[in-house]
Design a protein around this motif. Structure first.
Motif, PDB file in Angstrom:
ATOM      1  N   HIS A  58       1.911   6.491  -7.244  1.00 49.87           N
ATOM      2  CA  HIS A  58       0.718   7.087  -7.869  1.00 49.87           C
ATOM      3  C   HIS A  58       0.179   8.198  -6.985  1.00 49.87           C
ATOM      4  O   HIS A  58      -0.677   7.977  -6.154  1.00 49.87           O
ATOM      5  CB  HIS A  58      -0.376   6.039  -8.062  1.00 49.87           C
ATOM      6  CG  HIS A  58       0.055   4.896  -8.916  1.00 49.87           C
ATOM      7  ND1 HIS A  58       0.155   4.992 -10.276  1.00 49.87           N
ATOM      8  CD2 HIS A  58       0.435   3.641  -8.596  1.00 49.87           C
ATOM      9  CE1 HIS A  58       0.569   3.823 -10.765  1.00 49.87           C
ATOM     10  NE2 HIS A  58       0.743   3.000  -9.770  1.00 49.87           N
ATOM     11  N   LYS A  59       0.689   9.379  -7.192  1.00 50.15           N
ATOM     12  CA  LYS A  59       0.321  10.491  -6.316  1.00 50.15           C
ATOM     13  C   LYS A  59      -1.055  11.055  -6.609  1.00 50.15           C
ATOM     14  O   LYS A  59      -1.726  11.579  -5.743  1.00 50.15           O
ATOM     15  CB  LYS A  59       1.355  11.620  -6.440  1.00 50.15           C
ATOM     16  CG  LYS A  59       2.721  11.241  -5.900  1.00 50.15           C
ATOM     17  CD  LYS A  59       2.751  11.302  -4.381  1.00 50.15           C
ATOM     18  CE  LYS A  59       4.174  11.184  -3.859  1.00 50.15           C
ATOM     19  NZ  LYS A  59       4.247  11.106  -2.422  1.00 50.15           N
ATOM     20  N   ARG A  74       0.831  -1.204   0.000  1.00 49.38           N
ATOM     21  CA  ARG A  74       0.000   0.000   0.000  1.00 49.38           C
ATOM     22  C   ARG A  74       0.867   1.257   0.000  1.00 49.38           C
ATOM     23  O   ARG A  74       0.601   2.198  -0.749  1.00 49.38           O
ATOM     24  CB  ARG A  74      -0.924  -0.048   1.224  1.00 49.38           C
ATOM     25  CG  ARG A  74      -2.189   0.756   1.067  1.00 49.38           C
ATOM     26  CD  ARG A  74      -2.018   2.067   1.707  1.00 49.38           C
ATOM     27  NE  ARG A  74      -3.222   2.878   1.601  1.00 49.38           N
ATOM     28  CZ  ARG A  74      -3.254   4.139   1.994  1.00 49.38           C
ATOM     29  NH1 ARG A  74      -2.189   4.697   2.519  1.00 49.38           N
ATOM     30  NH2 ARG A  74      -4.337   4.853   1.869  1.00 49.38           N
ATOM     31  N   ASP A  75       1.927   1.270   0.807  1.00 43.29           N
ATOM     32  CA  ASP A  75       2.814   2.433   0.813  1.00 43.29           C
ATOM     33  C   ASP A  75       3.479   2.586  -0.557  1.00 43.29           C
ATOM     34  O   ASP A  75       3.636   3.699  -1.054  1.00 43.29           O
ATOM     35  CB  ASP A  75       3.889   2.283   1.893  1.00 43.29           C
ATOM     36  CG  ASP A  75       3.297   2.387   3.309  1.00 43.29           C
ATOM     37  OD1 ASP A  75       2.101   2.760   3.423  1.00 43.29           O
ATOM     38  OD2 ASP A  75       4.011   2.097   4.273  1.00 43.29           O
ATOM     39  N   ILE A 123       2.264   1.665  -3.503  1.00 46.16           N
ATOM     40  CA  ILE A 123       1.287   2.173  -4.478  1.00 46.16           C
ATOM     41  C   ILE A 123       1.162   3.682  -4.356  1.00 46.16           C
ATOM     42  O   ILE A 123       1.157   4.405  -5.342  1.00 46.16           O
ATOM     43  CB  ILE A 123      -0.109   1.566  -4.241  1.00 46.16           C
ATOM     44  CG1 ILE A 123      -0.091   0.081  -4.525  1.00 46.16           C
ATOM     45  CG2 ILE A 123      -1.155   2.251  -5.107  1.00 46.16           C
ATOM     46  CD1 ILE A 123      -1.335  -0.622  -4.029  1.00 46.16           C
ATOM     47  N   LEU A 124       1.076   4.155  -3.119  1.00 48.20           N
ATOM     48  CA  LEU A 124       0.860   5.590  -2.930  1.00 48.20           C
ATOM     49  C   LEU A 124       2.082   6.381  -3.368  1.00 48.20           C
ATOM     50  O   LEU A 124       1.955   7.473  -3.915  1.00 48.20           O
ATOM     51  CB  LEU A 124       0.518   5.887  -1.474  1.00 48.20           C
ATOM     52  CG  LEU A 124      -0.818   5.320  -1.052  1.00 48.20           C
ATOM     53  CD1 LEU A 124      -1.228   5.902   0.284  1.00 48.20           C
ATOM     54  CD2 LEU A 124      -1.902   5.595  -2.081  1.00 48.20           C
TER      55      LEU A 124
END
Lengths: 299, 299
Positions: A292-293, A285-286, A288-289
């Motif tokens: 993809h801002k 999850r970290d 992905i973030l």
């Protein structure tokens, strides 16, 4: 690339999605006239008052006459039937697209119904609010959104380009995906979270009275974020479940299997297994973030 | 009601939770001196530099000497062992409380270890951020939060009142609940959503490579909200699963059973059943939000 101008646009289903597209194109002077088609006159009269459409009819076949672009923005399960109603009335050179959030049950049947010289392009603008109806529509709905188009080997390149230009013109980032990938991706990123959120809320509702009262008293915070999507339109989600049955069942089974493993680890008090499960999720999850801002609305 | 002043406060575990409480009480001049206890000197030296504590020791037994109030803010599974380490060093009249997010494994054992004239009160400040450690602590963390205290029939009323005043003084709304109710309510409102979020992320990670890449590309929006909590500290959640095993298993089983019914409805294309499921959830969720406007952080 020709500059975009739609002489005559037919919107079948003048609600939040169709109405917002009409407003956005009008505001940019990218459309000559807009014909709105709904089943009921009341909503069409309101759309006229709001200036969202210029003409109206309750007959889709009448509505599409002379239209250069037809956008079908009705509930996803109704799209093939509605396209069948008006297909024979389409004029050569017209382009038909839709805004359904499932593509597998829409694209094949609709392509097959197109008369000679008319082209269909499957589309899915990923945008929405918790409200519905033409009253809720607004010209900036699509700004910053994404739209997925699902061309097939039968798709006309010029028709695809026109539909791409329309969505880009109203502020959406357009990407293409094949039909099956679209439905699997949406099942995972949108349909699964919605079903899970609905299921969490119902699980808590079914608790014994005494504990349920406390649960709902304490549930306002994180619960509010987590289950925001459980306030979505039940009819729309029923339709999505029917239309994207296979992909949804596939991801639900995967989720269930993973949950069984996790539950067993809780049962066993498996500290290493639990840590591994949570650490892996956090890393993913970290990651992905980080990569993809840009925030995007999901539906 | 006596006006609140803690002559000597011992914080066992000077991290986000313990450090923020010390800061908040200091800022309001409600404390004489603060003794910080951690296992490592580095974090204590940092806490000294930041002015969060006035003295430090790595020995809990030394740290609690002469303390009027002892707050144990270490990981929940360590609390009984740490209390055992210092219990015999407590002075008569001292009050001990904790900040563990599970109470069943904490309150009974800790109460049993209190010497004559010393009282234990179970507590759970429902507050936190995505960060941890004393560096992340700040004086306003508890403003607008809720704290649940879990008195038992053995709880001293004056000790309970003191702990209530402490949390209220730093801006938290204090409510009491019995131990078992606390653990069941938190399992439903906090532990279940966290496990579900972790499980969603891992389910998507396990998709085939081609589809996973697209899923994560499209997952930034609604997914970001939905799975925000899947970035929480894996060690903390491992410990919560161990400490609140029974209540978590109970709610996981209920969730699984409800999901089986929902999955069957998708499988059967049961339109009425699906609509009923979603409509019920929407009514419940909308009802909760109407009756509870105040946002509260969940952990």
């Amino acid at each position: 690339m020709k500059s975009l101008f739609i002489q005559r646009l037919a919107i079948i289903g003048v609600g939040l999605i169709g109405g917002s597209l009409a407003r956005a194109l009008k505001e940019r002077d990218l459309v000559g006239e807009v014909v709105g088609v709904n089943r009921t006159r009341d909503s069409l009269a309101r759309a006229m008052e709001l200036g969202v459409i210029d003409h109206w009819t309750t007959s889709a076949a009448q509505g599409v006459r002379g239209a250069n672009l037809v956008v079908v923005a009705t509930p996803v399960v109704t799209i093939p039937r509605i396209v069948e109603d008006f297909a024979s009335a389409l004029e050569s050179g017209a382009v038909v697209t839709d805004a359904g959030s499932v593509k597998g049950t829409v694209v094949g049947p609709c392509e097959a119904m197109m008369p000679e010289g008319v082209h269909f392009v499957g589309g899915h603008p990923i945008a929405g609010t918790e409200f519905s109806g033409v009253e809720a529509s607004f010209a900036t709905l699509y700004e910053g959104s994404r739209t997925i188009l699902t061309p097939t080997e039968r798709t006309d390149p010029e028709a695809l380009e026109l539909v791409r230009q329309v969505w880009e013109a109203v502020g959406s980032r357009v990407e293409t995906m094949d039909v099956s990938t679209h439905d699997r991706v949406l099942a995972a990123t949108s349909h699964l979270p919605h079903l899970i959120a609905y299921n969490v809320v119902n699980t808590l509702s079914d608790l014994e009275d005494d504990i349920r009262a406390e649960v709902f008293r304490y549930a306002a915070g994180g619960f509010r974020d987590f289950t925001r999507i459980a306030s979505s339109d039940p009819a729309m989600w029923r339709d999505i479940c029917v239309a994207n049955r296979e992909s949804i069942l596939d991801i639900l089974h995967r989720f269930r299997d993973a949950l069984e493993v996790l539950t067993q680890r809780v049962q066993d008090g498996d500290r290493d297994g639990l840590y591994g499960t949570f650490a892996r999720s956090k890393r993913t999850r970290d990651g992905i973030l980080l990569s993809h801002k840009k925030p995007v609305e999901s539906e």
